[in-house]
Write a protein that holds these residues in place. Structure first.
Motif, mmCIF file in Angstrom:
data_model
loop_
_atom_site.group_PDB
_atom_site.id
_atom_site.type_symbol
_atom_site.label_atom_id
_atom_site.label_comp_id
_atom_site.label_asym_id
_atom_site.label_seq_id
_atom_site.Cartn_x
_atom_site.Cartn_y
_atom_site.Cartn_z
ATOM 1 N N LEU A 196 0.824 -1.207 0.000
ATOM 2 C CA LEU A 196 0.000 0.000 0.000
ATOM 3 C C LEU A 196 0.862 1.263 0.000
ATOM 4 N N ALA A 197 1.989 1.211 0.728
ATOM 5 C CA ALA A 197 2.904 2.355 0.728
ATOM 6 C C ALA A 197 3.465 2.596 -0.671
ATOM 7 N N ALA A 198 3.761 1.528 -1.381
ATOM 8 C CA ALA A 198 4.332 1.650 -2.722
ATOM 9 C C ALA A 198 3.323 2.160 -3.743
ATOM 10 N N THR A 199 2.015 2.026 -3.437
ATOM 11 C CA THR A 199 0.994 2.512 -4.379
ATOM 12 C C THR A 199 0.760 4.016 -4.271
ATOM 13 N N LEU A 200 1.212 4.622 -3.169
ATOM 14 C CA LEU A 200 0.906 6.036 -2.933
ATOM 15 C C LEU A 200 1.394 6.963 -4.045
ATOM 16 N N PRO A 201 2.649 6.845 -4.505
ATOM 17 C CA PRO A 201 3.100 7.775 -5.558
ATOM 18 C C PRO A 201 2.235 7.737 -6.809
ATOM 19 N N ALA A 202 1.903 6.527 -7.291
ATOM 20 C CA ALA A 202 1.081 6.409 -8.502
ATOM 21 C C ALA A 202 -0.334 6.928 -8.268
ATOM 22 N N ALA A 203 -0.877 6.687 -7.067
ATOM 23 C CA ALA A 203 -2.222 7.161 -6.756
ATOM 24 C C ALA A 203 -2.278 8.689 -6.733
ATOM 25 N N LEU A 204 -1.267 9.302 -6.152
ATOM 26 C CA LEU A 204 -1.237 10.763 -6.045
ATOM 27 C C LEU A 204 -1.132 11.437 -7.405
ATOM 28 N N ILE A 205 -0.462 10.781 -8.343
ATOM 29 C CA ILE A 205 -0.308 11.349 -9.686
ATOM 30 C C ILE A 205 -1.406 10.856 -10.619
ATOM 31 N N GLY A 206 -1.712 9.555 -10.561
ATOM 32 C CA GLY A 206 -2.614 8.946 -11.527
ATOM 33 C C GLY A 206 -4.063 9.380 -11.401
ATOM 34 N N VAL A 207 -4.561 9.474 -10.176
ATOM 35 C CA VAL A 207 -5.985 9.797 -10.000
ATOM 36 C C VAL A 207 -6.341 11.179 -10.544
ATOM 37 N N PRO A 208 -5.622 12.247 -10.158
ATOM 38 C CA PRO A 208 -6.019 13.563 -10.660
ATOM 39 C C PRO A 208 -5.677 13.815 -12.132
ATOM 40 N N PHE A 209 -4.700 13.084 -12.659
ATOM 41 C CA PHE A 209 -4.240 13.380 -14.022
ATOM 42 C C PHE A 209 -4.537 12.256 -15.017
ATOM 43 N N ASP A 210 -5.423 11.334 -14.658
ATOM 44 C CA ASP A 210 -5.713 10.175 -15.509
ATOM 45 C C ASP A 210 -6.141 10.574 -16.917
ATOM 46 N N ASP A 211 -7.125 11.449 -17.026
ATOM 47 C CA ASP A 211 -7.629 11.854 -18.345
ATOM 48 C C ASP A 211 -6.570 12.606 -19.144
ATOM 49 N N LYS A 212 -5.816 13.469 -18.478
ATOM 50 C CA LYS A 212 -4.797 14.268 -19.165
ATOM 51 C C LYS A 212 -3.678 13.380 -19.695
ATOM 52 N N ILE A 213 -3.298 12.381 -18.913
ATOM 53 C CA ILE A 213 -2.252 11.457 -19.346
ATOM 54 C C ILE A 213 -2.702 10.694 -20.583
ATOM 55 N N ASP A 214 -3.954 10.193 -20.581
ATOM 56 C CA ASP A 214 -4.488 9.490 -21.754
ATOM 57 C C ASP A 214 -4.506 10.405 -22.974
ATOM 58 N N GLU A 215 -4.919 11.652 -22.757
ATOM 59 C CA GLU A 215 -5.032 12.608 -23.857
ATOM 60 C C GLU A 215 -3.675 12.920 -24.486
ATOM 61 N N LEU A 216 -2.664 13.074 -23.632
ATOM 62 C CA LEU A 216 -1.345 13.484 -24.119
ATOM 63 C C LEU A 216 -0.489 12.335 -24.641
ATOM 64 N N PHE A 217 -0.619 11.164 -24.001
ATOM 65 C CA PHE A 217 0.376 10.125 -24.259
ATOM 66 C C PHE A 217 -0.161 8.834 -24.878
ATOM 67 N N TYR A 218 -1.484 8.676 -24.991
ATOM 68 C CA TYR A 218 -1.994 7.429 -25.553
ATOM 69 C C TYR A 218 -1.923 7.504 -27.076
ATOM 70 N N ASN A 219 -0.719 7.285 -27.605
ATOM 71 C CA ASN A 219 -0.498 7.311 -29.049
ATOM 72 C C ASN A 219 0.710 6.453 -29.381
ATOM 73 N N TYR A 220 0.835 6.099 -30.640
ATOM 74 C CA TYR A 220 1.876 5.140 -31.019
ATOM 75 C C TYR A 220 3.282 5.702 -30.876
ATOM 76 N N ILE A 221 3.448 7.029 -31.013
ATOM 77 C CA ILE A 221 4.786 7.624 -30.891
ATOM 78 C C ILE A 221 5.313 7.433 -29.473
ATOM 79 N N THR A 222 4.484 7.773 -28.485
ATOM 80 C CA THR A 222 4.883 7.602 -27.086
ATOM 81 C C THR A 222 5.172 6.142 -26.776
ATOM 82 N N VAL A 223 4.291 5.260 -27.227
ATOM 83 C CA VAL A 223 4.452 3.834 -26.957
ATOM 84 C C VAL A 223 5.748 3.311 -27.561
ATOM 85 N N ALA A 224 6.040 3.677 -28.799
ATOM 86 C CA ALA A 224 7.260 3.214 -29.461
ATOM 87 C C ALA A 224 8.507 3.694 -28.712
#
Length: 274
Positions: free
Chosen positions: A92-120
């Motif tokens: 649970l301690a190890a999940t804190l960093p991802a939770a603090l960043i992932g929850v508020p910025f989930d949609d923005k991260i998908d919008e900016l980075f969900y593309n083949y260039i980033t993945v490659a």
């Protein structure tokens, strides 16, 4: 419901079950696979499906490691297993960093980075890092070879590496395994802790996507989702057993080379079709 859509869900479940646990990026594979397998469902459903299908894979960890993960013993009445309780606190301690960043910025991260260039790019970069890390650690003896030796500073550092996996193509297991080995964990501890860390992370991510989707499933959508999850569960059982057996005799360099090759294939394919 068309049988073809069900077959597609089965195939995507197989891809998820294999790639969720091997450090090769399930998202990267899903983006590539979906170029050839387009399901006749809404974009909103598919966005949710890509995440929630992982619940099936997560249940494979729960089943395989139940004795290590269940914190109670009933041999002499109900007792708390201290080692298991301590492990869960670390997870649970190890999940804190991802939770603090992932929850508020989930949609923005998908919008900016969900593309083949980033993945490659992330496939190739982390592939190179795996090779460099294994070459550097070739003759080193791991400083952490049991969960008792895994301190809270170490788990927070592993959690920080997991934040990197919010970028598609990185691979959640890849980032956490890479981070764990870099701070001195054995391959077995790194992989197993990565499995455990997936449980709260993926349950949380799935719940977030389900809430956003609104639980408003049609009968077809529900069948497709459950089919993908069940297949992902079954395939994950074999994938996890394979990985744990493989790393007892081998390092992670083969996965590094695979990531580099796949990243180049993604680049070449999308340049050719666009």
């Amino acid at each position: 419901m068309a049988v073809l859509e069900l077959i597609k869900a089965i195939f995507l479940g197989i891809v998820e079950g294999i790639t969720e646990w091997l450090p090769i990026s399930s998202t990267g594979h899903m983006i590539l696979v979906e170029e050839f397998i387009n399901m006749n469902l809404s974009d909103e459903f598919m966005e949710m499906f890509r995440v929630v299908i992982q619940l099936g894979a997560i249940m494979a960890v729960v089943v395989l490691y139940w004795n290590k993960l269940f914190p109670f013993s009933f041999e002499d009445g109900i007792q708390i297993k201290k080692d298991t309780f301590s492990l869960w606190i670390k997870v649970l301690a190890a999940t804190l960093p991802a939770a603090l960043i992932g929850v508020p910025f989930d949609d923005k991260i998908d919008e900016l980075f969900y593309n083949y260039i980033t993945v490659a790019i992330t496939l190739i970069v982390y592939g190179v890092l795996f090779i460099i890390m294994e070459n550097r650690n070739k003759s080193k003896i791991p400083a952490i070879s049991t969960f008792e030796e895994l301190g809270y500073k170490a788990v927070l550092l592993i959690g920080a590496f997991q934040v990197l996996a919010l970028i598609p193509g990185t691979s959640r297991s890849g980032a956490t395994i890479l981070g764990a080995i870099m701070i001195g964990c054995s391959r077995e501890i790194a992989a197993e802790f990565s499995f455990y860390l997936a449980i709260p992370v993926m349950f949380g991510a799935s719940l977030l996507k389900l809430v956003k989707f609104g639980f408003a499933f049609s009968q077809t959508e529900l069948i497709i989702l459950l089919t993908g999850m069940i297949v992902a569960f079954a395939v994950s059982i074999f994938a996890i057993k394979f990985l744990m057996g493989y790393i007892k005799r081998n390092d992670f360099k083969a996965f590094g080379y695979y990531r580099i090759i796949l990243g180049l294939i993604v680049v070449l394919y999308f340049l050719a079709v666009r």
